[in-house]
Design a protein around this motif. Structure first.
Motif, PDB file in Angstrom:
ATOM      1  N   VAL A  37     -23.355  30.545 -12.560  1.00  0.00           N
ATOM      2  CA  VAL A  37     -24.463  31.036 -12.673  1.00  0.00           C
ATOM      3  C   VAL A  37     -25.091  30.394 -13.885  1.00  0.00           C
ATOM      4  N   LEU A  38     -26.120  29.662 -13.869  1.00  0.00           N
ATOM      5  CA  LEU A  38     -26.837  28.889 -14.782  1.00  0.00           C
ATOM      6  C   LEU A  38     -28.155  29.977 -15.188  1.00  0.00           C
ATOM      7  N   LYS A  39     -28.038  30.127 -16.609  1.00  0.00           N
ATOM      8  CA  LYS A  39     -29.144  30.863 -17.160  1.00  0.00           C
ATOM      9  C   LYS A  39     -30.012  29.748 -18.193  1.00  0.00           C
ATOM     10  N   PRO A  40     -31.363  29.514 -17.906  1.00  0.00           N
ATOM     11  CA  PRO A  40     -32.292  28.991 -18.732  1.00  0.00           C
ATOM     12  C   PRO A  40     -33.013  29.725 -19.591  1.00  0.00           C
ATOM     13  N   PRO A  41     -33.381  29.129 -20.625  1.00  0.00           N
ATOM     14  CA  PRO A  41     -34.411  29.745 -21.559  1.00  0.00           C
ATOM     15  C   PRO A  41     -35.571  30.142 -20.844  1.00  0.00           C
ATOM     16  N   LEU A  42     -36.377  31.359 -21.153  1.00  0.00           N
ATOM     17  CA  LEU A  42     -37.620  31.808 -20.441  1.00  0.00           C
ATOM     18  C   LEU A  42     -38.838  30.788 -21.003  1.00  0.00           C
ATOM     19  N   ASN A  43     -38.646  30.304 -22.228  1.00  0.00           N
ATOM     20  CA  ASN A  43     -39.644  29.377 -22.413  1.00  0.00           C
ATOM     21  C   ASN A  43     -39.112  28.558 -23.865  1.00  0.00           C
ATOM     22  N   SER A  44     -39.887  27.667 -24.384  1.00  0.00           N
ATOM     23  CA  SER A  44     -39.590  27.033 -25.560  1.00  0.00           C
ATOM     24  C   SER A  44     -39.042  27.844 -26.723  1.00  0.00           C
ATOM     25  N   ILE A  45     -39.533  28.934 -26.799  1.00  0.00           N
ATOM     26  CA  ILE A  45     -39.076  29.864 -28.167  1.00  0.00           C
ATOM     27  C   ILE A  45     -38.161  30.664 -27.535  1.00  0.00           C
ATOM     28  N   ASP A  46     -37.499  30.489 -26.448  1.00  0.00           N
ATOM     29  CA  ASP A  46     -36.282  31.470 -26.046  1.00  0.00           C
ATOM     30  C   ASP A  46     -34.905  31.027 -26.366  1.00  0.00           C
ATOM     31  N   ILE A 153     -19.627  43.408 -14.244  1.00  0.00           N
ATOM     32  CA  ILE A 153     -19.119  43.328 -13.021  1.00  0.00           C
ATOM     33  C   ILE A 153     -17.649  43.641 -12.771  1.00  0.00           C
ATOM     34  N   LEU A 154     -17.605  44.061 -11.467  1.00  0.00           N
ATOM     35  CA  LEU A 154     -16.064  44.355 -11.216  1.00  0.00           C
ATOM     36  C   LEU A 154     -15.570  43.261 -10.290  1.00  0.00           C
ATOM     37  N   LYS A 155     -14.623  42.506 -10.911  1.00  0.00           N
ATOM     38  CA  LYS A 155     -13.877  41.365 -10.158  1.00  0.00           C
ATOM     39  C   LYS A 155     -12.636  42.024  -9.480  1.00  0.00           C
ATOM     40  N   PRO A 156     -12.690  41.560  -8.024  1.00  0.00           N
ATOM     41  CA  PRO A 156     -11.613  42.005  -7.311  1.00  0.00           C
ATOM     42  C   PRO A 156     -10.210  41.379  -7.787  1.00  0.00           C
ATOM     43  N   VAL A 157      -9.176  41.966  -8.101  1.00  0.00           N
ATOM     44  CA  VAL A 157      -8.012  41.565  -8.527  1.00  0.00           C
ATOM     45  C   VAL A 157      -6.816  42.359  -7.845  1.00  0.00           C
ATOM     46  N   ASN A 158      -6.279  41.795  -6.797  1.00  0.00           N
ATOM     47  CA  ASN A 158      -5.119  42.209  -5.904  1.00  0.00           C
ATOM     48  C   ASN A 158      -6.008  43.546  -5.504  1.00  0.00           C
ATOM     49  N   ARG A 159      -5.480  44.706  -5.494  1.00  0.00           N
ATOM     50  CA  ARG A 159      -6.017  46.037  -4.696  1.00  0.00           C
ATOM     51  C   ARG A 159      -6.903  46.911  -5.921  1.00  0.00           C
ATOM     52  N   SER A 160      -7.260  46.034  -7.287  1.00  0.00           N
ATOM     53  CA  SER A 160      -7.926  46.829  -8.068  1.00  0.00           C
ATOM     54  C   SER A 160      -8.966  46.074  -8.432  1.00  0.00           C
ATOM     55  N   PHE A 161      -9.901  46.571  -9.414  1.00  0.00           N
ATOM     56  CA  PHE A 161     -10.788  45.921  -9.981  1.00  0.00           C
ATOM     57  C   PHE A 161     -10.698  45.326 -11.437  1.00  0.00           C
ATOM     58  N   GLN A 162     -11.306  44.390 -11.927  1.00  0.00           N
ATOM     59  CA  GLN A 162     -11.351  44.116 -13.535  1.00  0.00           C
ATOM     60  C   GLN A 162     -12.769  44.125 -14.058  1.00  0.00           C
ATOM     61  N   VAL A 163     -12.922  44.882 -15.071  1.00  0.00           N
ATOM     62  CA  VAL A 163     -14.208  44.921 -15.714  1.00  0.00           C
ATOM     63  C   VAL A 163     -14.437  43.642 -16.383  1.00  0.00           C
ATOM     64  N   LEU A 164     -15.554  43.054 -16.212  1.00  0.00           N
ATOM     65  CA  LEU A 164     -16.136  41.801 -16.778  1.00  0.00           C
ATOM     66  C   LEU A 164     -17.699  41.941 -17.346  1.00  0.00           C
ATOM     67  N   PRO A 165     -17.772  41.856 -18.763  1.00  0.00           N
ATOM     68  CA  PRO A 165     -19.014  42.290 -19.380  1.00  0.00           C
ATOM     69  C   PRO A 165     -19.810  40.914 -19.084  1.00  0.00           C
ATOM     70  N   ILE A 166     -21.212  40.947 -18.617  1.00  0.00           N
ATOM     71  CA  ILE A 166     -21.888  39.734 -18.645  1.00  0.00           C
ATOM     72  C   ILE A 166     -23.108  40.026 -19.322  1.00  0.00           C
ATOM     73  N   ASP A 167     -23.938  38.781 -19.452  1.00  0.00           N
ATOM     74  CA  ASP A 167     -25.253  38.602 -19.901  1.00  0.00           C
ATOM     75  C   ASP A 167     -25.381  39.432 -21.515  1.00  0.00           C
ATOM     76  N   ASN A 168     -25.392  38.684 -22.412  1.00  0.00           N
ATOM     77  CA  ASN A 168     -25.455  38.834 -23.793  1.00  0.00           C
ATOM     78  C   ASN A 168     -26.667  38.090 -24.606  1.00  0.00           C
ATOM     79  N   ALA A 169     -27.634  38.062 -23.706  1.00  0.00           N
ATOM     80  CA  ALA A 169     -28.905  37.072 -24.479  1.00  0.00           C
ATOM     81  C   ALA A 169     -29.495  38.307 -25.509  1.00  0.00           C
TER      82      ALA A 169
END
Length: 277
Positions: A37-46, A153-169
């Motif tokens: 997942v590629l995240k670009p700056p919103l503009n030149s000052i971002d 997001i919750l990542k499926p791992v075997n029969r459970s889910f793993q908590v993964l934090p995303i988006d720290n902009a």
């Protein structure tokens, strides 16, 4: 904790864009057939928002909080001359971008708990990580992760889910690094992820151990110590066009490792835990 430089990967295909109110990232394929997942700056000052992504990815690694693998992404020559890129200014203004490894079959936490149930919550393998994420968010003053916008997001791992934090902009109060004030903790209590259904479950689980506050405090200061030891490496491993100036690095270091501020950070964390219902 051993850090490593971000891999530089070349994007050969842009599959789609995710429309959001923020950076509207792209799902891309790299030359080694991995999806990011590629995240670009919103503009030149971002640009600072993308720097925060790279920095927080390393900080989360030191804190041993699981998060999608990150890489520095560049577009192939064919893509750079494509009509699609020519129509997207955010892709034209930069030579490299922040990328996080795409997690197939992952589920947004809010969707998963649309109809919250104890049965669902028992499927979370690392529910205790919510406490670490909540404390981390106060420390880096994350304005964007809250009960109404989990950025988890919750990542499926075997029969459970793993908590993964995303988006720290939007960490560090979305301020320039030179403007950070180590005398204050700017974080709204009500915005803590601990006020979410899963966060409340994490609190109840933690309180089963009478010594959990002491253990959490010890872990917090060990994480700070490890981060301080690795701080120069964190700066050195930033991609060239996202590097910090000496003044920015000094301001960030003063902010993250100020003893009085970090005492306030943990006190605020304890207050949130004691009042969350």
């Amino acid at each position: 904790m051993m850090l490593k430089p971000f891999d530089l990967k070349t994007v050969t295909l842009i599959a789609k864009q995710y429309p959001t109110n923020g950076h509207s990232p792209f799902l891309v394929l790299t030359e080694d057939f991995e999806r990011y997942v590629l995240k670009p700056p919103l503009n030149s000052i971002d640009k600072t928002a993308i720097v925060r992504e790279f920095i927080c990815n390393q900080l989360l690694s030191i804190w041993q909080i699981k998060t999608p693998q990150a890489a520095s992404l560049c577009l192939s020559d064919d893509l750079l001359t494509s009509d699609f890129v020519k129509r997207n200014k955010s892709l034209q203004q930069n030579s490299t971008f922040f990328g996080s490894l795409y997690e197939p079959n992952s589920i947004d936490l809010q969707i998963f708990f649309g109809a919250s149930s104890k049965v669902s919550q028992r499927k979370i393998a690392n529910i205790a990580d919510l406490l670490d994420i909540a404390l981390f968010d106060i420390w880096v003053e994350n304005e964007d992760r809250k009960p109404t916008n989990n950025n988890i997001i919750l990542k499926p791992v075997n029969r459970s889910f793993q908590v993964l934090p995303i988006d720290n902009a939007l960490t560090f109060s979305s301020m320039s690094f030179e403007s950070l004030n180590p005398d204050y903790v700017s974080f709204s209590d009500n915005d803590s992820i601990l006020y979410s259904p899963l966060g409340l479950s994490a609190i109840r689980l933690a309180k089963k151990n009478r010594n959990w506050v002491q253990l959490a405090q010890e872990r917090f200061y060990l994480c700070i110590l490890d981060t301080e030891r690795n701080f120069q490496q964190i700066c050195d491993y930033l991609p060239t066009n996202y590097s910090l100036s000496s003044q920015e690095a000094a301001s960030l270091k003063s902010f993250l490792f100020n003893p009085k501020r970090n005492k306030k950070v943990f006190e605020q964390f304890k207050y949130i835990v004691s009042t969350a219902k």
